[in-house]
Every structure is written in structure tokens, then in C-alpha cells.
Design an enzyme around this catalytic site. Structure first.
Site, mmCIF file in Angstrom:
data_model
loop_
_atom_site.group_PDB
_atom_site.id
_atom_site.type_symbol
_atom_site.label_atom_id
_atom_site.label_comp_id
_atom_site.label_asym_id
_atom_site.label_seq_id
_atom_site.Cartn_x
_atom_site.Cartn_y
_atom_site.Cartn_z
ATOM 1 N N THR A 85 -5.509 -3.166 -6.909
ATOM 2 C CA THR A 85 -4.392 -2.407 -6.362
ATOM 3 C C THR A 85 -3.344 -3.369 -5.827
ATOM 4 O O THR A 85 -3.674 -4.338 -5.131
ATOM 5 C CB THR A 85 -4.856 -1.458 -5.236
ATOM 6 O OG1 THR A 85 -5.722 -0.459 -5.803
ATOM 7 C CG2 THR A 85 -3.674 -0.758 -4.582
ATOM 8 N N PHE A 132 -0.514 -3.857 -3.249
ATOM 9 C CA PHE A 132 0.023 -3.374 -1.985
ATOM 10 C C PHE A 132 1.329 -4.117 -1.720
ATOM 11 O O PHE A 132 1.434 -5.309 -2.010
ATOM 12 C CB PHE A 132 -0.956 -3.625 -0.839
ATOM 13 C CG PHE A 132 -2.257 -2.888 -0.979
ATOM 14 C CD1 PHE A 132 -2.416 -1.617 -0.444
ATOM 15 C CD2 PHE A 132 -3.336 -3.471 -1.639
ATOM 16 C CE1 PHE A 132 -3.614 -0.931 -0.560
ATOM 17 C CE2 PHE A 132 -4.549 -2.788 -1.763
ATOM 18 C CZ PHE A 132 -4.679 -1.518 -1.228
#
Length: 279
Positions: free
Chosen positions: A176, A178
Site C-alpha cells: 500500500t 501511503f
């Protein structure tokens, strides 16, 4: 001086793990404060109730986070000041130490889907129960001690005092991205990436002419995607990530040419990618 960082909560989420990683890499003293939505995190920085906001941008399996793209589109004061890429590892958590006693497994629907093979092989009789987040699932597992488990982070296991029955139970590895939003545009390392968004006329060749600007100036686009502009059908906002910074001659020239062709072009920030070894 303590930096106040808003992040997408609750406690025990992967976003909290990313926030701790960012603080460690940046070498800062920080107070981490969870908020229920991406928009809440951004608004706290805009209202000067927080210095930074750390929110998810995209996952390698599930794609982009729509609310984050909306925040980037509408915010007038915030810029991306850093990016952090984290590998997401789901773990089977419970108050029990015997996996054979598990009859229900709670987690966010995405986590349940990403661990489908493990659940089918090791807990074929267990009911998969959706929760609002992996952290909420861990909280439920800590309360419902009888035959209950959760899929969540190591941070959630520590926060809710759960045993890790099995680690790394996801079917495929995922990462992921961020992003950290701020007002001051302070750099935490040497910037290497630039993000922009733009809109074009709804006519033949308009998108091509904008993208051609980056090709002519040999600027590599590492990501491009569209999102409805929420005005009328057929109008879209395009999000682009570029190798290089706004101070690089090629990027500067490409942005100038692209802005001439676009209806609107907004610089989202030039920033470092931290923890690159996880990327």
C-alpha cells in the site's frame, strides 16, 4: 517540538503501522491521532489542528482509494510532502492459542478476500464475518473470546492483546502506498517524485496533447488514472505521477507545456519516497 499527525484510524490499523514507520524514518517526535475518515484527517491539517496527515493512496491489489483522490482534488492548502510504501501482512489473531477452536473470523471484506485460500484450507468450517476495519475485527475478537478470530496487523494484536495464531496468511503479497499531506511542504528527504492532476476539454486529441508534453521532454510517467470530475458525464480528472521533481528542467518544461494544453493543472507536490526497500 512534537509533530501532531492525523492518520486514518482506529488504532491497530495498517495506517497506524505506516504512521509509526514514517515517524521513525523521519526521526521526529510525534503524537499520532486517529480519525475515522480520510477527509477528517485532511481537514485537521487544513484547520491547523494537526501538522500532517498520513492516509492511504493505493493498494497493489485493490487500486486507489477514491476518498483520497477526492481530497487531493478539492484541497487548496495541502500538498504531498512524502510517500511511504508498506507491505501489508495479514495475521490470524485470537484470544485462543488453538486454531482448531475458531468458528468465526472477522475482518474488513478486502482482508477476508485476500486471505480466502488460507481460510478455505485451514478454517473451512469457520464463518467469515465482515467488519468495518481490521482493527475493529481485532477489537471484536478480543471481546468475543469464544471461538472467534480476526485478520489484522501485528499492531492490532499488540493493542488488543491477542495471540498471533498464524502470520502472513494473505494469498498474495500486496503493498500500500501511503502519502503524507502537509501545509509547509517540508522535505523529509531528497524529493524524487512529482504528482499532478489535470482536466482536459472533452474533444478529440485533448488528452493526447497533454500526455505528449511529458513524452517530448522525456519525463517518465509512473502512474496515470482517471476519476469522474463530478460535474457532468464525460468530464474526468486525471492523476499522474512523474519521475523527477518540479525543479528538474525536463519536468518543469513538461508541466509548462501540459498546463497550456489542459483546462486545469494542479501540482500536488514533489516529494521523497521513504522506506523504498519495501517498494
Amino acid at each position: 517540538m512534537t509533530t501532531r499527525i492525523a492518520y486514518l484510524g482506529p488504532q491497530g490499523t495498517f495506517c497506524e503501522e505506516a504512521a509509526f514507520s514514517f515517524v521513525n524514518i523521519a526521526g521526529m517526535e510525534a503524537e499520532l491521532v486517529p480519525y475515522p475518515t480520510v477527509s477528517d484527517c485532511a481537514e485537521k491539517v487544513e484547520d491547523s489542528q494537526a501538522d500532517l496527515a498520513l492516509i492511504p493512496l493505493e493498494n497493489s491489489l485493490e487500486g486507489s482509494v477514491p476518498e483520497t483522490l477526492d481530497v487531493l482534488t478539492t484541497s487548496l492548502d495541502l500538498a504531498i510532502v512524502a510517500e511511504l510504501v508498506k507491505e501489508i501482512q495479514h495475521n490470524l489473531l485470537s484470544t485462543h492459542e488453538d486454531i482448531g477452536s475458531i468458528r468465526r473470523v472477522y475482518s474488513h471484506p478486502q482482508a477476508l478476500a485476500q486471505c480466502r485460500r488460507f481460510l478455505r484450507q485451514h478454517l473451512p468450517e469457520a464463518e467469515a464475518v465482515p467488519a468495518l476495519s481490521t482493527a475493529e475485527a481485532a477489537a471484536i475478537a478480543s471481546r468475543e473470546s469464544c471461538g472467534t478470530a480476526a485478520l489484522g496487523s501485528i499492531r492490532a494484536a499488540e493493542h488488543y492483546r491477542l495471540h498471533v495464531l498464524s502470520a502472513g496468511v494473505q494469498d498474495s503479497s500486496s503493498r500500500t502506498r501511503f502519502i503524507v499531506l502537509g501545509k509547509e511542504k517540508e522535505s523529509y528527504d531528497r524529493p524524487t517524485r512529482t504528482s499532478v492532476l489535470f482536466a482536459v476539454k472533452n474533444e478529440a486529441g485533448s488528452l493526447f496533447r497533454v500526455l505528449q508534453a511529458f513524452a517530448e521532454h522525456q519525463v517518465n510517467m509512473t502512474r496515470i488514472e482517471s476519476r469522474p470530475a463530478k460535474s457532468q458525464l464525460g468530464d474526468y480528472i486525471f492523476f499522474v505521477d512523474l519521475d523527477g521533481t518540479k525543479e528538474d528542467a525536463g519536468v518543469k518544461a513538461a508541466l509548462r507545456q501540459a498546463a497550456h494544453e489542459a483546462v486545469m493543472l494542479k501540482l500536488l507536490g514533489s516529494y521523497p519516497v521513504l522506506g523504498r526497500e519495501n517498494a
